[in-house]
Design a protein around this motif. Structure first.
Motif: not given
Length: 384
Positions: A169-172, A192-202, A210-215, A236-242
């Protein structure tokens, strides 16, 4: 099935590429920006593939089923049937591969669907044959999380899905950019591909999810060998990975929604920085890992990807087309080629069906007045 297979924000700019067809929500090309055999798992290990021909083909063999509502994730079962998640309804439905008959397994409790959030990617446990577990990435009232649920086919329809056991849990979360694709890799780990939820700095904050590929391990712990100690962050440094997919050499690829200019296909290297929000598309700063190739956001808005026949196949939402990207290792061997442009509307997910066949799923019924609204379907296609 073998293992060797984020209203909290507005669209940041009018041209922002997301996964809807042109308005806030499941992505306009607010390029938000996976798949393989359980929404992106790897093909079986095999001999190194030869460089594919510059040109390929796509043949639509049949429509498996239609009348789906806000479909997002797609996972093939060992018996050949298919599981589909509904982003807005929070349900998982079994599709009979031979007849297209739909049977609702149940609803995932805790799903809070809004904008691009809801019930997103699904994948089967690497030990599905014995544990019958379905993994799901979904948005709640407070975050995005991953849970697993028991699928009990012996129970009545609508009651076959067990209560979700949250493993991570805890993905923005946000109204946009929730990522959402999950897939088990050939190493048996959960990506898991995550997005930065519109908060670019994440995206540049390695302590943020946020904004990551997680393993992760199948139990939701940071996987052994991850590049940052005791962290699930893989890149890291991803905008929105799907989109997530592996080639036969176990190399991982990911699709990513850009903002105004460039959508991307990336080769994933552990620990690397893919640039967002400091870079979008190819650049000359060696600090950032450049994409393999890129597209103007009107032409892609890439969601799911799969590997077949020496190429990555990439589903485009706003672009409403299927892209073929022929590979020579982790580089393109020829220019990407587009198929089915505008024929079926927004394409959400593409999954390996074995050999030279793919399952391709549309995503038009998102309430945004996109073309062909109301006819979402799964196609069986043959590719070369």
């Amino acid at each position: 099935m073998s293992a060797a297979l984020a209203v909290t924000a507005l669209l940041l700019t009018a041209g922002c590429s997301s996964d809807s067809g042109g308005s806030p929500g499941d992505g306009t090309n607010a390029s938000s920006g996976g798949s393989g055999t359980a929404t992106g798992s790897a093909p079986s290990r095999q001999a190194t593939a030869q460089t594919p021909p510059a040109k390929g083909t796509v043949k639509v063999l049949r429509t498996v089923t239609e009348g789906l509502k806000s479909p997002w994730g797609l996972a093939p079962l060992p018996d050949g049937n298919l599981l589909v998640s509904s982003r807005d309804d929070g349900t998982i439905t079994r599709i009979a591969e031979a007849t297209g008959k739909k049977t609702e397994l149940g609803k995932v409790s805790g799903v809070s669907a809004a904008g691009e959030g809801g019930l997103l990617g699904i994948a089967l446990s690497p030990a599905y044959a014995s544990d019958h577990m379905i993994y799901a990435y979904f948005t709640t009232a407070s975050d995005n999380r991953i849970a697993r649920m028991l699928y009990d086919a012996k129970k009545p329809a609508g009651e076959q899905l067990g209560a979700p056991d949250t493993i991570f849990r805890g993905i923005p979360k946000g109204y946009i950019h929730n990522g959402g694709r999950i897939a088990f890799g050939p190493d048996g780990m959960l990506y898991a591909g995550t997005g930065e939820s519109g908060q670019r700095g994440l995206a540049q904050d390695k302590k943020s999810l946020g904004g990551k590929v997680l393993r992760l391990t199948p139990e939701g712990e940071p996987a052994p060998g991850n590049p940052f100690p005791d962290s699930p962050v893989y890149t890291y440094g991803h905008r929105n990975v799907q989109g997530l997919a592996w080639d036969p050499e176990q190399r991982l690829f990911a699709s990513e929604f850009g903002q105004d200019t460039w959508d991307e296909l990336n080769a994933i290297k552990p620990g690397d920085d893919y640039g967002w929000p400091n870079a979008e598309g190819k650049g000359d700063n060696p600090k950032y890992h450049n994409p393999i190739t890129q597209w103007h956001t009107d032409d892609a808005s890439p969601s799911g990807i799969a590997y077949a026949e020496g190429s990555i196949w990439m589903a485009g939402l706003k672009g409403q087309r299927l892209w073929r990207i022929p590979l020579d290792g982790t580089k393109t061997s020829a220019a990407p080629q587009a198929f089915l442009t505008g024929e079926y509307g927004r394409l959400r997910t593409v999954v390996s069906a074995g050999g030279n066949k793919l399952w391709l799923m549309t995503n038009n019924t998102d309430g945004r007045g996109t073309p062909k609204s109301g006819d979402d379907r799964i196609l069986e296609i043959q590719v070369s």
